[in-house]
Design a protein around this motif. Structure first.
Motif, short mmCIF file in Angstrom:
data_model
loop_
_atom_site.label_atom_id
_atom_site.label_comp_id
_atom_site.label_asym_id
_atom_site.label_seq_id
_atom_site.Cartn_x
_atom_site.Cartn_y
_atom_site.Cartn_z
N MET A 70 0.75 -1.30 -0.11
CA MET A 70 0.13 -0.08 0.03
C MET A 70 0.77 1.27 -0.11
SD MET A 70 -3.28 -0.50 0.21
CE MET A 70 -3.97 0.96 0.72
N PRO A 71 0.68 2.28 -0.89
CA PRO A 71 1.33 3.55 -0.82
C PRO A 71 1.26 4.15 0.37
CG PRO A 71 -0.03 3.45 -2.82
CD PRO A 71 -0.40 2.41 -1.68
N GLU A 72 2.31 4.85 0.81
CA GLU A 72 2.24 5.62 2.10
C GLU A 72 1.19 6.72 2.15
OE1 GLU A 72 5.15 8.49 4.70
OE2 GLU A 72 6.04 7.30 3.17
N ARG A 73 0.28 6.82 2.98
CA ARG A 73 -0.67 7.88 3.05
C ARG A 73 0.02 9.11 3.75
NH1 ARG A 73 -4.89 9.89 6.45
NH2 ARG A 73 -6.97 10.18 5.19
N ARG A 74 -0.25 10.23 3.16
CA ARG A 74 0.82 11.53 3.44
C ARG A 74 -0.62 12.57 3.88
NH1 ARG A 74 3.72 8.88 -0.06
NH2 ARG A 74 6.08 9.21 0.14
N THR A 75 -0.11 13.60 4.45
CA THR A 75 -0.87 14.77 4.71
C THR A 75 -0.30 15.67 3.98
OG1 THR A 75 -1.24 14.01 6.82
CG2 THR A 75 -1.69 16.51 6.47
N ILE A 76 -1.20 16.46 2.98
CA ILE A 76 -0.43 17.41 2.10
C ILE A 76 -1.45 18.64 2.13
CG2 ILE A 76 -0.42 17.66 -0.76
CD1 ILE A 76 -0.64 14.68 -0.88
N LEU A 77 -0.67 19.43 2.33
CA LEU A 77 -1.08 21.04 2.44
C LEU A 77 -1.10 21.61 0.98
CD1 LEU A 77 -2.22 23.43 4.03
CD2 LEU A 77 0.02 23.89 4.23
N VAL A 78 -1.99 22.20 0.53
CA VAL A 78 -1.88 22.82 -1.03
C VAL A 78 -2.41 24.14 -0.65
CG1 VAL A 78 -2.95 22.75 -3.32
CG2 VAL A 78 -2.58 20.58 -2.06
N THR A 79 -1.65 25.12 -0.88
CA THR A 79 -1.82 26.67 -0.80
C THR A 79 -2.41 27.13 -1.96
OG1 THR A 79 0.17 27.53 -1.66
CG2 THR A 79 0.02 26.67 0.82
N GLY A 80 -3.35 28.03 -2.03
CA GLY A 80 -3.94 28.55 -3.24
C GLY A 80 -4.86 27.41 -3.71
N ALA A 81 -5.55 26.57 -3.04
CA ALA A 81 -6.42 25.22 -3.49
C ALA A 81 -7.87 25.71 -3.89
CB ALA A 81 -6.70 24.54 -2.12
N ALA A 82 -8.07 27.02 -3.71
CA ALA A 82 -9.21 27.63 -4.35
C ALA A 82 -9.15 28.01 -5.81
CB ALA A 82 -10.23 28.63 -3.68
N GLY A 83 -7.81 28.20 -6.16
CA GLY A 83 -7.20 28.66 -7.82
C GLY A 83 -7.54 27.59 -8.57
N LEU A 129 -5.20 26.34 -10.63
CA LEU A 129 -4.48 25.15 -10.77
C LEU A 129 -4.52 24.28 -9.52
CD1 LEU A 129 -1.13 26.56 -12.53
CD2 LEU A 129 -3.09 25.25 -13.55
N GLY A 130 -4.58 24.99 -8.47
CA GLY A 130 -4.41 24.32 -7.14
C GLY A 130 -5.83 23.39 -7.03
N SER A 131 -7.09 23.89 -7.21
CA SER A 131 -8.38 23.14 -7.07
C SER A 131 -8.02 21.98 -8.04
CB SER A 131 -9.28 23.81 -7.44
OG SER A 131 -9.39 24.39 -8.97
N ARG A 132 -7.49 22.00 -9.34
CA ARG A 132 -7.35 20.97 -10.23
C ARG A 132 -6.60 19.82 -9.51
NH1 ARG A 132 -9.59 24.49 -13.08
NH2 ARG A 132 -10.50 23.89 -15.20
N LEU A 133 -5.35 20.28 -9.00
CA LEU A 133 -4.53 19.28 -8.20
C LEU A 133 -5.29 18.70 -7.29
CD1 LEU A 133 -1.93 17.85 -7.66
CD2 LEU A 133 -1.22 19.80 -6.11
N ALA A 134 -6.02 19.41 -6.32
CA ALA A 134 -6.77 18.81 -5.22
C ALA A 134 -7.85 17.63 -5.69
CB ALA A 134 -7.72 19.76 -4.65
N ARG A 135 -8.59 17.96 -6.82
CA ARG A 135 -9.55 17.12 -7.38
C ARG A 135 -8.66 15.84 -7.90
NH1 ARG A 135 -11.72 22.00 -9.69
NH2 ARG A 135 -13.76 22.30 -8.59
N HIS A 136 -7.56 15.90 -8.37
CA HIS A 136 -6.90 14.94 -9.09
C HIS A 136 -6.15 14.18 -7.39
CE1 HIS A 136 -3.90 12.55 -11.11
NE2 HIS A 136 -2.93 12.89 -10.36
#
Length: 319
Positions: free
Chosen positions: A1-14, A16-23
């Motif tokens: 199983m891949p390691e589960r990480r805690t990822i903080l995305v700044t600008g997540a409402a923008g 490119l940021g929102s597209r990365l979050a959905r991905h």
């Protein structure tokens, strides 16, 4: 199983940021999505592994709670489409990132991924590509301040447990990307213009952008500067011509560079008076006229060995 990480995305409402979050949502990682004024999209808020974080990069006291316990930070936040770039970018790019970096180092975040672009090395070409140098003096304020962020990240993480990662991404294209949709809007109204002198540009399809950033987050031993872009040299003019053909609109009008620069100045003047965003700015025009090409060999080896869309001709269907 891949390691589960805690990822903080700044600008997540923008954009490119929102597209990365959905991905990343289906990956199962814990996603902390940072926003300031613009709220997060509803579909992201409904995801079980998403935690919204309201914070202000201009206010350092709001950042420790956001970064505490994060394994990886992916930094997109900034200010775009505003007039007089020189009046705010040293603050919104450089000082805001410095605030985030200070909090991240204090929290011992394992990896910081900074989204950048190859223009920071100034003019480059296929014969003499951008290679990860930090000693350049680019012409545009966007590029100068982003290069300063890169220098800061590399210097301040030295001899720490935090791995610095800079992704110098090609010009991202695809449906829903703001610059592409702006070009489509202008083309539909026969207002899309470009200077006639060919300008080399390295592009990157949205799907490949997402795969590259995910690899920068999860691949082991990733560190340093990576150029990520497609494999076929093309000019801005050719890209816009092909995009308009796919959309069913006429070819962009060729006008002198000075005319486009003057139009950008007019857009900025109107935005200042009306207190609205400026869809075209003089600094964006200066940035767009810089020919650029990055050496992607390191990215191919360590991040994304195979592109889904290695040229704009294979990626036109995504427009």
């Amino acid at each position: 199983m891949p390691e589960r990480r805690t990822i903080l995305v700044t600008g997540a409402a923008g954009n490119l940021g929102s597209r990365l979050a959905r991905h990343l949502v289906p990956s199962g990682h814990e996603l902390r999505l940072m926003y300031h004024r613009t709220p997060l999209p509803e579909d992201l808020l409904k995801a079980a592994n998403v935690r919204p974080i309201k914070a202000n990069l201009a206010v350092p006291a709001t950042l420790p709670a956001a970064v505490a316990g994060a394994d990886v930070i992916v930094h997109f936040a900034g200010r775009l489409f505003a007039p007089r770039a020189a009046s705010f970018l040293p603050e919104t790019n450089t000082r805001w990132f410095s605030n985030l970096l200070t909090a991240a180092l204090q929290a011992k975040v394992k990896r910081i991924v900074l989204a950048s672009f190859p223009h920071v090395e100034g003019p480059s070409s296929v014969e003499h590509p951008a290679t990860g140098r930090l000693d350049r003096d680019p012409i545009s304020v966007h590029a100068r301040t982003r290069l300063e962020e890169e220098r800061m990240l590399i210097a301040r993480t030295e001899a720490t447990a935090t791995a610095p990662v800079v992704l110098r991404l090609g010009v991202i294209y695809g449906r829903g990307i703001l610059m592409v949709e702006a070009a489509r809007w202008l083309a539909r109204r026969r207002l899309l213009c470009i200077w006639p002198e060919p300008t080399l540009c390295q592009f990157l399809a949205t799907a490949d952008y997402l795969q590259a950033v995910e690899a920068a987050i999860v691949n082991p031993d990733v560190r340093g500067i990576y150029h990520v872009g497609d494999e076929q040299p093309v000019t801005v003019q050719d890209f816009l011509d092909e995009a308009c053909r796919v959309w069913g609109y006429g070819r962009p009008i060729r006008v002198p560079y000075a005319s486009i620069y003057a139009a950008a100045a007019a857009c900025e003047a109107f935005a200042i008076v009306a207190r609205t965003p400026s869809p075209l700015t003089r600094d964006f025009v200066r940035l767009g006229r810089v020919p650029h090409w990055g050496d992607t060999r390191r990215a191919r080896s360590e991040l994304i060995p195979r592109l889904s869309y290695p040229s704009i001709h294979s990626g036109l269907s995504t427009l």
